[in-house]
Design a protein around this motif. Structure first.
Motif, short mmCIF file in Angstrom:
data_model
loop_
_atom_site.label_atom_id
_atom_site.label_comp_id
_atom_site.label_asym_id
_atom_site.label_seq_id
_atom_site.Cartn_x
_atom_site.Cartn_y
_atom_site.Cartn_z
N HIS A 255 59.78 81.55 24.87
CA HIS A 255 60.09 81.61 23.40
C HIS A 255 60.59 80.34 22.79
O HIS A 255 60.10 80.13 21.54
N LYS A 260 56.48 78.14 15.68
CA LYS A 260 57.61 78.65 14.77
C LYS A 260 56.71 78.97 13.35
O LYS A 260 56.05 77.88 13.02
N THR A 312 58.71 83.48 15.85
CA THR A 312 57.97 82.93 16.88
C THR A 312 56.70 83.82 16.99
O THR A 312 55.86 83.31 17.90
#
Length: 343
Positions: A255, A260, A312
């Motif tokens: 993650h 992004k 994300t």
């Protein structure tokens, strides 16, 4: 900025990834909610439509929505709890995917489309109210725990009505009511396909079950799974439960290292708003002010970036952009003011 009432606090789920507003004095979500949500989310596909009945503060919907792009409709009858649900959804930037209805589940067929849901998830009141039985004096807790406003059969009937053919019902309940659950499921065209028991410690009787039932299918083929043990000898959560309530280091690493994506809002020279998507906020703003960002902003320069959200997942950011663009000017102003943005 989401406002809290005097008696409310913000708690966290799935490590610190998800925020949930709870009443300090009332009934808060518990482990059974997360176990139910984890069981259901494993079967939810990206574009599914999910109904969350007896939703409380929408902890289950928020948890499930973290793992997929499905659309959720959550139904909660209590006004204060439904308000907590709406604000919790906003805290997690999920307003475009989770809709809260402050309604009675009994009437769900009147405001939700029948025969259209891929999954229905239910954490219902567990206990009947026999004549003379004393319930919790706190009305909110009593409604959450006891069948004061709706009973087990009605919940199953409503769930079946919402599900499409081969749609799945996921319900968490007490094992002593499994016989009733099975009977009402068969009565309303649902066949139980899986029962997952949970025990506090190995050797204990089961104190919780999750069932998966499928609409309009053969009644055979039920799988009774081995009980999942919740605690070790010291009372700590075992690994199977830890996976439900906390993000694993491996998942967190993926993650944190992932790309992004951003949804952003521009304030244009003429006072209008523009919502967009990008992977680089600084570069995108430069492109808009050079006249190469978008046809809309080309004639409304200079523009100023006044708000952004980080994701994300590319699809989530794009859906957020679409959601913002398809609201009125008045709604956009209210949304930005709620985030503490002046313009």
């Amino acid at each position: 900025m989401v406002k809290l009432a005097e008696n409310e606090r913000v708690d966290y789920m799935y490590s610190d990834n998800l925020k949930i507003i709870q009443d300090k004095d009332a009934f808060s979500f518990s482990l059974d909610t997360l176990l139910l949500a984890a069981q259901a989310k494993a079967k939810i596909h990206e574009h599914d439509k999910v109904a969350d009945l007896c939703a409380g503060n929408a902890a289950a919907s928020i948890y499930m929505a973290y793992f997929n792009n499905a659309k959720y409709d959550a139904v909660e009858i209590q006004e204060e709890v439904a308000s907590q649900a709406r604000r919790s959804v906003a805290l997690n930037q999920m307003e475009n995917r989770i809709t809260i209805y402050q309604k009675n589940v009994k009437d769900a067929g009147q405001f939700l489309q029948k025969d259209s849901y891929d999954e229905v998830v239910v954490n219902p009141p567990y206990f009947k109210v026999p004549q003379g039985h004393e319930v919790n004096p706190d009305r909110k807790k009593a409604i959450a725990r006891h069948e004061l406003l709706i009973n087990l059969e009605k919940i199953i009937e409503v769930a079946s009505g919402l599900l499409k053919m081969k749609g799945k019902l996921f319900m968490v309940h007490r094992p002593e009511r499994l016989g009733e659950i099975a009977y009402y499921c068969l009565k309303h065209d649902l066949s139980i396909k899986m029962v997952q028991p949970y025990v506090s410690h190995r050797g204990d009787d089961s104190n919780l079950i999750i069932i998966e039932a499928v609409k309009h299918t053969a009644g055979d083929g039920l799988v009774l799974r081995d009980a999942i043990v919740v605690h070790d000898a010291d009372g700590e959560y075992l690994p199977a439960i830890q996976e439900v309530i906390r993000e694993s280091p491996k998942a967190k690493k993926i993650h944190d290292e992932g790309a992004k994506y951003y949804f952003y809002v521009l304030l244009c020279q003429d006072g209008s708003f523009y919502g967009g998507f990008t992977t680089d906020l600084k570069h995108r703003l430069k492109m808009h002010n050079s006249g190469k960002g978008a046809k809309y902003t080309k004639t409304r320069r200079p523009v100023k970036m006044i708000y952004h959200e980080e994701f994300t997942n590319k699809n989530l950011a794009l859906k957020r952009e679409y959601w913002f663009k398809h609201h009125s000017r008045e709604w956009k102003e209210d949304f930005l003011k709620a985030q503490g943005i002046s313009f």
